[in-house]
Write a protein that holds these residues in place. Structure first.
Motif, mmCIF file in Angstrom:
data_model
loop_
_atom_site.group_PDB
_atom_site.id
_atom_site.type_symbol
_atom_site.label_atom_id
_atom_site.label_comp_id
_atom_site.label_asym_id
_atom_site.label_seq_id
_atom_site.Cartn_x
_atom_site.Cartn_y
_atom_site.Cartn_z
ATOM 1 N N ALA A 288 -6.880 11.704 -30.483
ATOM 2 C CA ALA A 288 -7.304 12.817 -29.632
ATOM 3 C C ALA A 288 -6.159 13.340 -28.765
ATOM 4 C CB ALA A 288 -8.481 12.377 -28.754
ATOM 5 N N PHE A 289 -5.359 12.438 -28.201
ATOM 6 C CA PHE A 289 -4.263 12.866 -27.325
ATOM 7 C C PHE A 289 -3.234 13.745 -28.055
ATOM 8 C CE2 PHE A 289 -0.048 11.907 -25.414
ATOM 9 C CZ PHE A 289 -0.245 12.503 -24.175
ATOM 10 N N MET B 220 -2.371 17.703 -27.238
ATOM 11 C CA MET B 220 -1.017 18.124 -26.870
ATOM 12 C C MET B 220 -0.554 19.296 -27.726
ATOM 13 S SD MET B 220 0.334 16.142 -24.413
ATOM 14 C CE MET B 220 2.078 15.858 -24.650
ATOM 15 N N VAL B 221 -0.758 19.202 -29.039
ATOM 16 C CA VAL B 221 -0.317 20.277 -29.939
ATOM 17 C C VAL B 221 -1.029 21.580 -29.615
ATOM 18 C CG1 VAL B 221 -0.271 21.070 -32.320
ATOM 19 C CG2 VAL B 221 0.322 18.712 -31.800
ATOM 20 N N LEU C 273 5.968 16.350 -31.189
ATOM 21 C CA LEU C 273 5.763 15.104 -31.941
ATOM 22 C C LEU C 273 6.586 13.978 -31.325
ATOM 23 C CD1 LEU C 273 4.755 13.522 -34.452
ATOM 24 C CD2 LEU C 273 6.707 14.471 -35.701
ATOM 25 N N VAL C 274 7.846 14.260 -31.042
ATOM 26 C CA VAL C 274 8.719 13.277 -30.395
ATOM 27 C C VAL C 274 8.170 12.901 -29.024
ATOM 28 C CG1 VAL C 274 10.995 12.961 -29.343
ATOM 29 C CG2 VAL C 274 10.802 13.934 -31.639
ATOM 30 N N MET C 275 7.795 13.904 -28.254
ATOM 31 C CA MET C 275 7.305 13.656 -26.897
ATOM 32 C C MET C 275 6.052 12.782 -26.897
ATOM 33 S SD MET C 275 6.048 16.471 -24.127
ATOM 34 C CE MET C 275 5.340 15.979 -22.554
ATOM 35 N N SER C 276 5.102 13.081 -27.760
ATOM 36 C CA SER C 276 3.837 12.345 -27.781
ATOM 37 C C SER C 276 4.032 10.899 -28.200
ATOM 38 C CB SER C 276 2.847 13.034 -28.731
ATOM 39 O OG SER C 276 2.575 14.346 -28.298
ATOM 40 N N VAL C 277 4.813 10.679 -29.246
ATOM 41 C CA VAL C 277 5.030 9.313 -29.728
ATOM 42 C C VAL C 277 5.814 8.498 -28.703
ATOM 43 C CG1 VAL C 277 6.122 7.904 -31.505
ATOM 44 C CG2 VAL C 277 4.851 9.954 -32.147
ATOM 45 N N VAL C 278 6.834 9.109 -28.093
ATOM 46 C CA VAL C 278 7.614 8.398 -27.076
ATOM 47 C C VAL C 278 6.735 8.044 -25.881
ATOM 48 C CG1 VAL C 278 9.466 8.675 -25.382
ATOM 49 C CG2 VAL C 278 9.860 9.305 -27.758
ATOM 50 N N VAL D 185 -2.421 18.751 -37.834
ATOM 51 C CA VAL D 185 -2.873 19.825 -36.946
ATOM 52 C C VAL D 185 -1.855 20.959 -36.936
ATOM 53 C CG1 VAL D 185 -3.433 20.417 -34.559
ATOM 54 C CG2 VAL D 185 -4.225 18.254 -35.517
ATOM 55 N N GLY D 186 -0.571 20.617 -36.879
ATOM 56 C CA GLY D 186 0.463 21.643 -36.863
ATOM 57 C C GLY D 186 0.456 22.497 -38.113
#
Length: 288
Positions: free
Chosen positions: A68-69, A73-74, A101-106, A160-161
């Motif tokens: 969900a997060f 974010m996207v 993608l980088v931001m969310s995983v980090v 989603v992207g």
């Protein structure tokens, strides 16, 4: 009265019949048996990684931050900033998706430290320390289990992207290369949070300190906009941020390019995180 006397006589006879084993007999019993082979470092790490996956199985709510997060974010940043920054959602998503993608995983790497701290409070680590296994195996197991979570988050965000217009020119190979680099970096970056999980007293303090580190590091980067639009003093920080190097490398790989410098920087930062924070983590773990 006679019954009691008979019972006592029987107990005395049983006591005489039972002879305590001698010391050498006990030693032969304990030492003479063939011991099972000690598990290898890889086997022990994979076992603890499977343990982390089983925890997700029994508490599936833990997958909220990787499902969900990322979707939120996207969608939120694409439709919030797309028209203002790039003129349209379809144009902005090409730039934004690899960065977000980088931001969310980090950002979700911080939950590694929370898991470590929770196990310490429950006393599970006391048991781990007594096991005849490779010492870093419990920590590596946490990180291996979290790599699966990062992979799920990446798959969700890419799906989603693509659904809202993202088209990677690098094709499947470029996307897989970008995700692989992101997973390597996230595995290394998570060692910071294992250190905090061992240092701090509660999971709330781990969360608080983690947010203080992650928010400036991820937002002060090229995830959302090109750094050339920023003031000069801020560009100096952003251009040398590990998140900026990683975001650029993932973005270019998915676009079909080969950013050798940014890939080297990302792998170099990963090595530094493992060597420095991995060593500090194991020192704390051995002394905890």
């Amino acid at each position: 009265m006679s019954t009691v006397a008979t019972t006592k006589e029987n107990q005395a006879a049983d006591a005489l019949a039972f002879e305590a084993p001698k010391a050498d007999e006990l030693a032969a019993l304990l030492v003479g048996q063939v011991r099972p082979p000690r598990p290898s470092a890889l086997s022990a790490s994979l076992t603890f990684g499977w343990r982390a996956m089983l925890k997700i199985k029994h508490v599936p709510e833990q997958l909220f931050d990787v499902t969900a997060f990322p979707i939120m974010m996207v969608l939120m940043y694409t439709y919030l900033f797309g028209g203002a920054l790039a003129g349209s959602v379809s144009a902005y998503i090409q730039f934004l998706l690899p960065g977000i993608l980088v931001m969310s995983v980090v950002m979700i790497t911080m939950y590694t430290g929370v898991s470590v701290n929770t196990d310490i409070e429950k006393g599970v680590f006391d048991r781990f320390r007594t096991l005849p296994i490779w010492r870093p195996a419990p920590m590596v197991g946490y990180l291996l289990g979290d790599v699966v979570r990062y992979l799920i988050a990446s798959a969700v965000m890419l799906t989603v992207g693509i659904a809202i217009g993202y088209r990677p020119d690098g094709g499947v190979v470029g996307v897989l290369a970008g995700v692989a680099l992101l997973l390597v970096f996230s595995f290394a970056f998570s060692w910071i949070w294992t250190m905090f999980g061992l240092m701090l007293r509660s999971e709330k303090s781990v969360m608080g300190v983690s947010m203080m580190v992650i928010f400036p590091l991820t937002f002060l980067s090229n995830v959302f906009v090109d750094p050339r639009t920023m003031p000069g003093w801020l560009q100096a920080f952003v251009n040398n941020s590990p998140v900026t190097h990683l975001s650029t490398a993932v973005r270019e790989l998915m676009a079909g390019n080969w950013p050798a410098a940014d890939i080297a920087w990302s792998l170099g930062w990963s090595a530094v995180f493992v060597l420095v924070f991995g060593a500090v983590t194991m020192r704390l773990y051995n002394r905890k």
